[in-house]
Design a protein around this motif. Structure first.
Motif, PDB file in Angstrom:
ATOM      1  N   GLY A  89      38.959  20.451   4.278  1.00  0.00           N
ATOM      2  CA  GLY A  89      38.363  19.864   5.484  1.00  0.00           C
ATOM      3  C   GLY A  89      37.103  19.069   5.172  1.00  0.00           C
ATOM      4  O   GLY A  89      36.862  18.002   5.754  1.00  0.00           O
ATOM      5  N   VAL A  90      36.302  19.571   4.257  1.00  0.00           N
ATOM      6  CA  VAL A  90      35.071  18.866   3.879  1.00  0.00           C
ATOM      7  C   VAL A  90      35.421  17.562   3.153  1.00  0.00           C
ATOM      8  O   VAL A  90      34.813  16.512   3.399  1.00  0.00           O
ATOM      9  CB  VAL A  90      34.165  19.781   3.018  1.00  0.00           C
ATOM     10  CG1 VAL A  90      33.017  18.994   2.404  1.00  0.00           C
ATOM     11  CG2 VAL A  90      33.636  20.939   3.863  1.00  0.00           C
ATOM     12  N   ALA A  91      36.437  17.616   2.292  1.00  0.00           N
ATOM     13  CA  ALA A  91      36.874  16.394   1.597  1.00  0.00           C
ATOM     14  C   ALA A  91      37.389  15.371   2.610  1.00  0.00           C
ATOM     15  O   ALA A  91      37.103  14.168   2.495  1.00  0.00           O
ATOM     16  CB  ALA A  91      37.961  16.738   0.576  1.00  0.00           C
ATOM     17  N   ALA A  92      38.128  15.853   3.612  1.00  0.00           N
ATOM     18  CA  ALA A  92      38.650  14.945   4.648  1.00  0.00           C
ATOM     19  C   ALA A  92      37.494  14.346   5.452  1.00  0.00           C
ATOM     20  O   ALA A  92      37.546  13.168   5.844  1.00  0.00           O
ATOM     21  CB  ALA A  92      39.613  15.697   5.566  1.00  0.00           C
ATOM     22  N   ALA A  93      36.451  15.130   5.678  1.00  0.00           N
ATOM     23  CA  ALA A  93      35.282  14.630   6.423  1.00  0.00           C
ATOM     24  C   ALA A  93      34.615  13.492   5.651  1.00  0.00           C
ATOM     25  O   ALA A  93      34.200  12.486   6.231  1.00  0.00           O
ATOM     26  CB  ALA A  93      34.297  15.773   6.666  1.00  0.00           C
ATOM     27  N   ALA A  94      34.524  13.643   4.339  1.00  0.00           N
ATOM     28  CA  ALA A  94      33.915  12.585   3.512  1.00  0.00           C
ATOM     29  C   ALA A  94      34.747  11.302   3.610  1.00  0.00           C
ATOM     30  O   ALA A  94      34.193  10.203   3.736  1.00  0.00           O
ATOM     31  CB  ALA A  94      33.806  13.052   2.067  1.00  0.00           C
ATOM     32  N   ARG A  95      36.077  11.458   3.582  1.00  0.00           N
ATOM     33  CA  ARG A  95      36.944  10.268   3.684  1.00  0.00           C
ATOM     34  C   ARG A  95      36.760   9.585   5.040  1.00  0.00           C
ATOM     35  O   ARG A  95      36.692   8.359   5.146  1.00  0.00           O
ATOM     36  CB  ARG A  95      38.415  10.667   3.483  1.00  0.00           C
ATOM     37  CG  ARG A  95      38.755  11.009   2.033  1.00  0.00           C
ATOM     38  CD  ARG A  95      40.263  11.028   1.812  1.00  0.00           C
ATOM     39  NE  ARG A  95      40.930  12.056   2.597  1.00  0.00           N
ATOM     40  CZ  ARG A  95      41.076  13.325   2.207  1.00  0.00           C
ATOM     41  NH1 ARG A  95      40.603  13.724   1.042  1.00  0.00           N
ATOM     42  NH2 ARG A  95      41.704  14.197   2.971  1.00  0.00           N
ATOM     43  N   LEU A  96      36.655  10.411   6.095  1.00  0.00           N
ATOM     44  CA  LEU A  96      36.494   9.855   7.446  1.00  0.00           C
ATOM     45  C   LEU A  96      35.187   9.053   7.551  1.00  0.00           C
ATOM     46  O   LEU A  96      35.151   7.963   8.116  1.00  0.00           O
ATOM     47  CB  LEU A  96      36.501  10.992   8.476  1.00  0.00           C
ATOM     48  CG  LEU A  96      36.504  10.619   9.955  1.00  0.00           C
ATOM     49  CD1 LEU A  96      37.199  11.705  10.776  1.00  0.00           C
ATOM     50  CD2 LEU A  96      35.104  10.387  10.497  1.00  0.00           C
ATOM     51  N   ILE A  97      34.123   9.609   6.981  1.00  0.00           N
ATOM     52  CA  ILE A  97      32.827   8.917   7.047  1.00  0.00           C
ATOM     53  C   ILE A  97      32.884   7.609   6.264  1.00  0.00           C
ATOM     54  O   ILE A  97      32.367   6.577   6.704  1.00  0.00           O
ATOM     55  CB  ILE A  97      31.704   9.839   6.537  1.00  0.00           C
ATOM     56  CG1 ILE A  97      31.486  10.979   7.536  1.00  0.00           C
ATOM     57  CG2 ILE A  97      30.399   9.060   6.321  1.00  0.00           C
ATOM     58  CD1 ILE A  97      30.694  12.128   6.995  1.00  0.00           C
ATOM     59  N   GLU A  98      33.538   7.653   5.113  1.00  0.00           N
ATOM     60  CA  GLU A  98      33.661   6.428   4.316  1.00  0.00           C
ATOM     61  C   GLU A  98      34.421   5.358   5.098  1.00  0.00           C
ATOM     62  O   GLU A  98      34.023   4.187   5.109  1.00  0.00           O
ATOM     63  CB  GLU A  98      34.363   6.718   2.988  1.00  0.00           C
ATOM     64  CG  GLU A  98      34.414   5.476   2.106  1.00  0.00           C
ATOM     65  CD  GLU A  98      34.737   5.812   0.656  1.00  0.00           C
ATOM     66  OE1 GLU A  98      35.406   6.839   0.425  1.00  0.00           O
ATOM     67  OE2 GLU A  98      34.313   5.054  -0.222  1.00  0.00           O
ATOM     68  N   GLU A  99      35.502   5.773   5.758  1.00  0.00           N
ATOM     69  CA  GLU A  99      36.276   4.806   6.546  1.00  0.00           C
ATOM     70  C   GLU A  99      35.463   4.262   7.709  1.00  0.00           C
ATOM     71  O   GLU A  99      35.508   3.092   8.041  1.00  0.00           O
ATOM     72  CB  GLU A  99      37.548   5.467   7.095  1.00  0.00           C
ATOM     73  CG  GLU A  99      38.659   5.567   6.073  1.00  0.00           C
ATOM     74  CD  GLU A  99      39.720   6.594   6.472  1.00  0.00           C
ATOM     75  OE1 GLU A  99      39.839   6.904   7.666  1.00  0.00           O
ATOM     76  OE2 GLU A  99      40.409   7.097   5.562  1.00  0.00           O
ATOM     77  N   HIS A 100      34.684   5.153   8.357  1.00  0.00           N
ATOM     78  CA  HIS A 100      33.961   4.766   9.571  1.00  0.00           C
ATOM     79  C   HIS A 100      32.712   3.942   9.266  1.00  0.00           C
ATOM     80  O   HIS A 100      32.432   2.958   9.948  1.00  0.00           O
ATOM     81  CB  HIS A 100      33.557   6.024  10.356  1.00  0.00           C
ATOM     82  CG  HIS A 100      32.963   5.719  11.698  1.00  0.00           C
ATOM     83  ND1 HIS A 100      33.711   5.656  12.856  1.00  0.00           N
ATOM     84  CD2 HIS A 100      31.690   5.425  12.067  1.00  0.00           C
ATOM     85  CE1 HIS A 100      32.925   5.345  13.870  1.00  0.00           C
ATOM     86  NE2 HIS A 100      31.689   5.205  13.418  1.00  0.00           N
ATOM     87  N   ALA A 101      31.964   4.364   8.238  1.00  0.00           N
ATOM     88  CA  ALA A 101      30.648   3.751   8.014  1.00  0.00           C
ATOM     89  C   ALA A 101      30.485   3.120   6.635  1.00  0.00           C
ATOM     90  O   ALA A 101      29.510   2.405   6.398  1.00  0.00           O
ATOM     91  CB  ALA A 101      29.559   4.805   8.217  1.00  0.00           C
ATOM     92  N   GLY A 102      31.405   3.419   5.717  1.00  0.00           N
ATOM     93  CA  GLY A 102      31.313   2.828   4.381  1.00  0.00           C
ATOM     94  C   GLY A 102      30.475   3.636   3.414  1.00  0.00           C
ATOM     95  O   GLY A 102      30.738   3.674   2.224  1.00  0.00           O
ATOM     96  N   ARG A 103      29.431   4.288   3.941  1.00  0.00           N
ATOM     97  CA  ARG A 103      28.549   5.102   3.097  1.00  0.00           C
ATOM     98  C   ARG A 103      27.790   6.076   3.990  1.00  0.00           C
ATOM     99  O   ARG A 103      27.948   6.055   5.216  1.00  0.00           O
ATOM    100  CB  ARG A 103      27.559   4.220   2.334  1.00  0.00           C
ATOM    101  CG  ARG A 103      26.607   3.479   3.241  1.00  0.00           C
ATOM    102  CD  ARG A 103      25.410   2.929   2.488  1.00  0.00           C
ATOM    103  NE  ARG A 103      24.307   2.720   3.417  1.00  0.00           N
ATOM    104  CZ  ARG A 103      24.189   1.628   4.173  1.00  0.00           C
ATOM    105  NH1 ARG A 103      25.088   0.684   4.122  1.00  0.00           N
ATOM    106  NH2 ARG A 103      23.172   1.520   4.991  1.00  0.00           N
ATOM    107  N   LEU A 104      26.943   6.903   3.365  1.00  0.00           N
ATOM    108  CA  LEU A 104      26.135   7.855   4.130  1.00  0.00           C
ATOM    109  C   LEU A 104      24.696   7.753   3.641  1.00  0.00           C
ATOM    110  O   LEU A 104      24.439   7.764   2.436  1.00  0.00           O
ATOM    111  CB  LEU A 104      26.667   9.283   3.923  1.00  0.00           C
ATOM    112  CG  LEU A 104      26.032  10.371   4.771  1.00  0.00           C
ATOM    113  CD1 LEU A 104      26.332  10.143   6.264  1.00  0.00           C
ATOM    114  CD2 LEU A 104      26.557  11.743   4.353  1.00  0.00           C
TER     115      LEU A 104
END
Ligand SMILES: NC(=O)c1ccc[n+]([C@@H]2O[C@H](COP(=O)([O-])OP(=O)(O)OC[C@H]3O[C@@H](n4cnc5c(N)ncnc54)[C@H](OP(=O)(O)O)[C@@H]3O)[C@@H](O)[C@H]2O)c1
Length: 132
Positions: A67-82
């Protein structure tokens, strides 16, 4: 490239996490609302958006590797970076516990969430934080 500042707040559906999300949103930042329960997450995102915050929901149980790995992918798709990670999610284990009587299972949940969860989420998000 996304010029906006993006933050992820874990356990952002209520309490201190919600208030941090609202505060960062008030600065004009995009805020990922990390929360494990879909209904509570959606309600928080809706409330933040109603207050003008650029919020998006991030399904996130800090004890769940996949789930945490999926969250990282979602953020990358949504914002490109953190830009900013706020490791807020945590459990208290209930009322104060007597060390001589505490149930090992209670300690296990607290350690898994408050210690390992922080390491898990930080390690998963760091590559996004290092992106230009
Ligand atoms: N309040 C204080 O006086 C105080 C003092 C010192 C430190 N802290 C720490 O500050 C943080 C926030 O405190 P608070 O008072 O706002 O606590 P809270 O109201 O109990 O909120 C805790 C948040 O963490 C989430 N959470 C718990 N386990 C999770 C998991 N496995 N995955 C994802 N999210 C999870 C909860 O989600 P659910 O709604 O799904 O349960 C909730 O959103 C905690 O880490 C707490 O230990 C608080």
């Amino acid at each position: 490239m996304n010029e906006r500042t993006t933050a992820l707040v874990t356990g952002a559906n209520k309490g201190i996490g919600y208030e941090i999300a609202a505060g960062l949103g008030a600065l004009g930042w995009t805020v990922g609302v990390g929360a494990r329960d879909a209904q509570r997450r959606d309600a928080a995102v809706e409330k933040l958006r109603a207050d003008g915050v650029d919020a998006f929901g991030v399904p996130l149980d800090v004890t769940d590797d996949a789930g945490v790995a999926a969250a990282a992918r979602l953020i990358e798709e949504h914002a490109g970076r953190l830009d900013v990670l706020v490791n807020n999610a945590g459990v208290t284990g209930g009322p104060p516990q007597e060390p001589t009587r505490v149930q090992p299972a209670t300690v296990l949940v607290a350690v898994e969430t408050n210690v390992i969860g922080v390491i898990r989420v930080t390690n998963a998000m760091l590559p996004l934080c290092k992106k230009p």
